[in-house]
Write an enzyme that holds these catalytic residues in place. Structure first.
Site, PDB file in Angstrom:
ATOM      1  N   ASP A 159      34.969  91.951  38.039  1.00 45.08           N
ATOM      2  CA  ASP A 159      34.936  93.405  38.200  1.00 45.08           C
ATOM      3  C   ASP A 159      36.239  93.882  38.851  1.00 45.08           C
ATOM      4  O   ASP A 159      36.812  94.898  38.454  1.00 45.08           O
ATOM      5  CB  ASP A 159      33.727  93.795  39.063  1.00 45.08           C
ATOM      6  CG  ASP A 159      32.447  93.156  38.544  1.00 45.08           C
ATOM      7  OD1 ASP A 159      32.043  93.461  37.417  1.00 45.08           O
ATOM      8  OD2 ASP A 159      31.878  92.309  39.269  1.00 45.08           O
ATOM      9  N   HIS A 187      27.150  92.851  41.795  1.00 48.77           N
ATOM     10  CA  HIS A 187      27.730  92.656  40.465  1.00 48.77           C
ATOM     11  C   HIS A 187      26.714  93.175  39.440  1.00 48.77           C
ATOM     12  O   HIS A 187      25.946  92.416  38.855  1.00 48.77           O
ATOM     13  CB  HIS A 187      28.042  91.183  40.199  1.00 48.77           C
ATOM     14  CG  HIS A 187      28.375  90.939  38.747  1.00 48.77           C
ATOM     15  ND1 HIS A 187      29.510  91.421  38.144  1.00 48.77           N
ATOM     16  CD2 HIS A 187      27.684  90.306  37.767  1.00 48.77           C
ATOM     17  CE1 HIS A 187      29.511  91.086  36.872  1.00 48.77           C
ATOM     18  NE2 HIS A 187      28.420  90.416  36.611  1.00 48.77           N
TER      19      HIS A 187
HETATM   20  P1  NAX Z   1      25.327  80.760  28.218  1.00 45.54           P
HETATM   21  O1  NAX Z   1      23.922  81.109  27.923  1.00 45.54           O
HETATM   22  O2  NAX Z   1      26.300  80.590  27.110  1.00 45.54           O
HETATM   23  O3  NAX Z   1      25.367  79.432  29.085  1.00 45.54           O
HETATM   24  C1  NAX Z   1      24.515  79.224  30.173  1.00 45.54           C
HETATM   25  C2  NAX Z   1      24.268  77.734  30.249  1.00 45.54           C
HETATM   26  O4  NAX Z   1      23.514  77.481  31.423  1.00 45.54           O
HETATM   27  C3  NAX Z   1      23.463  77.186  29.072  1.00 45.54           C
HETATM   28  O5  NAX Z   1      24.187  76.139  28.453  1.00 45.54           O
HETATM   29  C4  NAX Z   1      22.175  76.695  29.726  1.00 45.54           C
HETATM   30  O6  NAX Z   1      21.657  75.528  29.099  1.00 45.54           O
HETATM   31  C5  NAX Z   1      22.647  76.407  31.138  1.00 45.54           C
HETATM   32  N1  NAX Z   1      21.571  76.349  32.127  1.00 45.54           N
HETATM   33  C6  NAX Z   1      20.428  77.066  32.178  1.00 45.54           C
HETATM   34  N2  NAX Z   1      19.670  76.678  33.199  1.00 45.54           N
HETATM   35  C7  NAX Z   1      20.348  75.697  33.835  1.00 45.54           C
HETATM   36  C8  NAX Z   1      20.058  74.877  34.963  1.00 45.54           C
HETATM   37  N3  NAX Z   1      18.928  75.009  35.646  1.00 45.54           N
HETATM   38  N4  NAX Z   1      20.997  73.981  35.343  1.00 45.54           N
HETATM   39  C9  NAX Z   1      22.137  73.835  34.659  1.00 45.54           C
HETATM   40  N5  NAX Z   1      22.443  74.572  33.559  1.00 45.54           N
HETATM   41  C10 NAX Z   1      21.563  75.493  33.163  1.00 45.54           C
HETATM   42  O7  NAX Z   1      25.821  81.880  29.259  1.00 45.54           O
HETATM   43  P2  NAX Z   1      27.314  82.254  29.681  1.00 45.54           P
HETATM   44  O8  NAX Z   1      27.829  83.290  28.774  1.00 45.54           O
HETATM   45  O9  NAX Z   1      28.099  81.021  29.892  1.00 45.54           O
HETATM   46  O10 NAX Z   1      27.027  82.990  31.079  1.00 45.54           O
HETATM   47  C11 NAX Z   1      26.534  82.275  32.177  1.00 45.54           C
HETATM   48  C12 NAX Z   1      26.094  83.234  33.270  1.00 45.54           C
HETATM   49  O11 NAX Z   1      27.170  84.016  33.745  1.00 45.54           O
HETATM   50  C13 NAX Z   1      25.030  84.226  32.829  1.00 45.54           C
HETATM   51  O12 NAX Z   1      24.033  84.322  33.824  1.00 45.54           O
HETATM   52  C14 NAX Z   1      25.809  85.521  32.743  1.00 45.54           C
HETATM   53  O13 NAX Z   1      24.974  86.648  32.885  1.00 45.54           O
HETATM   54  C15 NAX Z   1      26.760  85.366  33.873  1.00 45.54           C
HETATM   55  N6  NAX Z   1      27.948  86.218  33.892  1.00 45.54           N
HETATM   56  C16 NAX Z   1      28.406  86.609  35.104  1.00 45.54           C
HETATM   57  C17 NAX Z   1      29.544  87.358  35.249  1.00 45.54           C
HETATM   58  C18 NAX Z   1      30.049  87.756  36.593  1.00 45.54           C
HETATM   59  O14 NAX Z   1      31.053  88.430  36.659  1.00 45.54           O
HETATM   60  N7  NAX Z   1      29.417  87.365  37.713  1.00 45.54           N
HETATM   61  C19 NAX Z   1      30.284  87.843  34.054  1.00 45.54           C
HETATM   62  C20 NAX Z   1      30.024  87.027  32.837  1.00 45.54           C
HETATM   63  C21 NAX Z   1      28.597  86.603  32.658  1.00 45.54           C
HETATM   64  O15 NAX Z   1      27.869  87.669  32.114  1.00 45.54           O
END
Ligand code: NAX
Length: 328
Positions: A159, A187
């Protein structure tokens, strides 16, 4: 030779992971002279995909990559880690209420907090990127009583970077001219990017903009809703920029802020600026010797006060909800 820094990444087979791992392995986090060892955590069904990503990491032959371990058991993967980047989270599914979302993420961040508490290195630093990032960090922190609370943080650097980029485009100045940007609060869409304390070329940013309507009705919503705009355009949520911001955040924490500047980090509130103590809220921080401190003494005008109060109120509600669920 130098002992490798052990960096854990969760959700390593996901979108952000696919960008983040290669940045860390190539030395973006600790520089070209510090070897890193990656510890990658995924859920069992994603381990095969993660093996493919590790094959690609191998194929890069990065000089700074000292080793990679993968697994689905947090206690094994987090053993001895110095940095934990908690990216994997449970996304909001169709028809999922906020309570369900918080509960599902509590099922991830409470056990991960406990595992870090028990097996991470003494100098562990934890950054939560997975949403809802602030409250997930609060859950992890509350489940890790032996880790000092100041070692927990959530990512608002994306952000922060978005706010710098929008301001740079508006004023036609390079991003390097912009200092002292602040994201306050959560966020989420309630976050407050503050131009009243930011500087452009040494001048107050709000004055340099000189257009309160743009500030209130274009700048703030553009920054706060940028994630949705990326999904709309790309058909997928921001990944490379989120990975880049995660690297920026962890690197600043390790190496410090520049003289005359600060960054935004969501950290445990000590009550500064009227932000309720104990929640994980974004603040302007400086970092020295691996320790952050909240910048004190900034002037908060009426406009800022209303917006900071609104985003903090949302965090307090999230805190109350996870408390009611017994997660903290
Ligand atoms: P993806 O869905 O592509 O990847 C998430 C991964 O986490 C998957 O491979 C899943 O298998 C794995 N996972 C789920 N539960 C787990 C656990 N208990 N232990 C280990 N791995 C686990 O999501 P992606 O686009 O990579 O985003 C990841 C996270 O970042 C999401 O929650 C998203 O909302 C968040 N974001 C946060 C941002 C920020 O600025 N703070 C911005 C970008 C993003 O939206």
């Amino acid at each position: 030779s130098t002992t490798p820094v052990k960096v854990a990444v969760t959700g390593a087979a996901g979108q952000i992971g696919y960008s983040l791992l290669f940045r860390i392995a190539s030395g973006s986090l600790f520089g070209p002279d510090t070897p890193v060892e990656l510890r990658l955590l995924e859920i069992t069904p994603a381990l095969k995909a993660l093996e493919g990503v590790v094959m690609e990491l191998d194929d890069c032959a990065f000089p700074t990559l000292a080793g990679v371990q993968i697994g689905d058991d947090a206690r094994t993967v987090f053993d001895g880690v110095n940095h934990a980047l908690l990216v994997g989270a449970r996304p909001r599914g169709p028809g999922m209420e906020r309570g369900d979302l918080l509960e599902a993420n509590g099922g991830i961040f409470a056990p991960q907090g406990k595992a870090l508490n028990d097996v991470a290195a003494d100098d562990i630093r934890i950054t939560v990127t997975g949403n809802p990032a602030n409250t997930n960090a609060l859950i992890a922190m509350s489940n890790a009583p032996d880790i000092p609370t100041e070692r927990f943080s959530a990512l608002t650097r994306l952000d922060h970077n978005r706010a710098i980029s929008q301001l740079s485009a508006k004023l036609g100045v390079p991003v390097t001219e912009i200092k002292k940007m602040t994201i306050w609060g959560n966020h989420s869409a309630t976050q407050y990017p503050d131009l009243f304390n930011a500087e452009v070329g040494g001048r107050n940013a709000a004055e340099a903009v000189g257009d309160q309507d743009w500030l209130a009705n274009t700048f703030i919503p553009t920054v706060a809703k940028r994630g949705a705009a990326i999904i709309e355009a790309r058909g997928a949520s921001s990944a490379a920029s989120a990975a880049s911001a995660t690297v920026d955040h962890a690197r600043t924490w390790a190496q410090g802020t520049a003289e005359g500047d600060w960054v935004s980090m969501a950290v445990r509130s000590d009550g500064s600026y009227g932000v309720q103590e104990g929640i994980i809220s974004s603040f302007p921080v400086t970092v020295t010797d691996g320790q952050w401190s909240i910048v004190q003494g900034l002037e908060i005008n009426e406009f800022s006060r209303t917006r900071i109060d609104a985003t903090v109120a949302e965090l307090v509600e999230e805190r109350d909800a996870v408390k009611a669920l017994g997660l903290i």
